[in-house]
Enzyme design. Structure first.
Site, mmCIF file in Angstrom:
data_model
loop_
_atom_site.group_PDB
_atom_site.id
_atom_site.type_symbol
_atom_site.label_atom_id
_atom_site.label_comp_id
_atom_site.label_asym_id
_atom_site.label_seq_id
_atom_site.Cartn_x
_atom_site.Cartn_y
_atom_site.Cartn_z
ATOM 1 C CB THR A 113 -0.901 -0.017 1.255
ATOM 2 O OG1 THR A 113 -1.969 0.878 1.076
ATOM 3 C CG2 THR A 113 -0.135 0.346 2.498
ATOM 4 C CE LYS A 120 -4.912 -0.329 1.976
ATOM 5 N NZ LYS A 120 -4.065 -0.454 0.809
ATOM 6 N N GLY A 132 -1.965 5.708 10.111
ATOM 7 C CA GLY A 132 -2.108 4.949 8.875
ATOM 8 C C GLY A 132 -1.234 3.717 8.942
ATOM 9 C CB SER A 168 4.486 -1.630 -2.169
ATOM 10 O OG SER A 168 3.184 -1.149 -2.435
ATOM 11 N N GLY A 213 0.765 6.100 -7.150
ATOM 12 C CA GLY A 213 -0.231 5.230 -7.769
ATOM 13 C C GLY A 213 0.062 4.934 -9.230
ATOM 14 C CB CYS A 272 3.533 1.529 -6.450
ATOM 15 S SG CYS A 272 3.413 0.086 -5.376
ATOM 16 C CB THR A 300 0.093 2.384 -4.759
ATOM 17 O OG1 THR A 300 1.039 1.868 -3.821
ATOM 18 C CG2 THR A 300 -0.459 3.698 -4.265
#
Length: 184
Positions: free
Chosen positions: A11, A43, A55, A134, A166, A169, A172
């Protein structure tokens, strides 16, 4: 890869502190191996009547166990986030059950931002920016590149950095949840 061999993957959680604003933001993707199981997980959350934001990256059940333990420590040490975090980290590192938990946390209040890990780490970033998961290094790099742009507030920096994470990754996504604190 069998279901038993599949690993829960990452995440991205990012915390940005700029001027009088603190923003913690996280993506919503939950992956098992190379499969996306959920895209809208939350999260990032507020704790202790909204005075602390937290988080997590890693196992959801493990993270919620750690959140609960942190809330208990905060009851023992009210308004002492650093002390509560250090006590949690000591327990996490030494307790046989807690040692098996696979998660990392970022917690912050109006004064301090901390990263907590199962190896006993309680780290405060020097520049008010920290990320885990990640895509954490992508988000962290982007936020650091944007932090000195005077026109950008903490929320804008966090959203732009998460967009980059995002995009880069695969673990994500762009479904974000965010919590803010206004720091006096």
């Amino acid at each position: 890869m069998s279901h038993e061999d599949a690993k829960w993957y990452g995440t991205t959680i990012l915390c940005v502190r700029k001027n009088q604003e603190l923003v913690m933001i996280g993506d919503g993707q939950v992956s098992l191996g190379n499969t996306v199981l959920k895209s809208t997980a939350k999260k990032v959350r507020k704790m202790t009547s909204g005075n602390i934001v937290a988080g997590f990256a890693g196992s959801t059940a493990d993270a919620f166990t750690l959140f609960e333990r942190l809330e208990n420590k905060l009851e023992q040490y009210p308004k002492q986030l650093v002390r509560a975090a250090v006590e949690l980290a000591k327990d996490w590192r030494t307790d046989k059950y807690l040692r098996r938990l696979e998660a990392m946390l970022i917690v912050a209040d109006k004064k301090v931002t901390l990263l907590l890990s199962g190896t006993g780490d309680v780290l405060e970033p020097e520049d008010g920016i920290i990320a885990i998961g990640s895509g954490g290094n992508f988000a962290l790099s982007a936020a650091r590149a944007l932090i000195d742009i005077h026109d950008l507030n903490a929320e804008t920096i966090a959203r732009k950095a998460m967009k980059i994470a995002g995009d880069l990754c695969v673990f994500t996504n762009h479904e974000l949840s965010m919590e803010k604190l206004i720091c006096d």
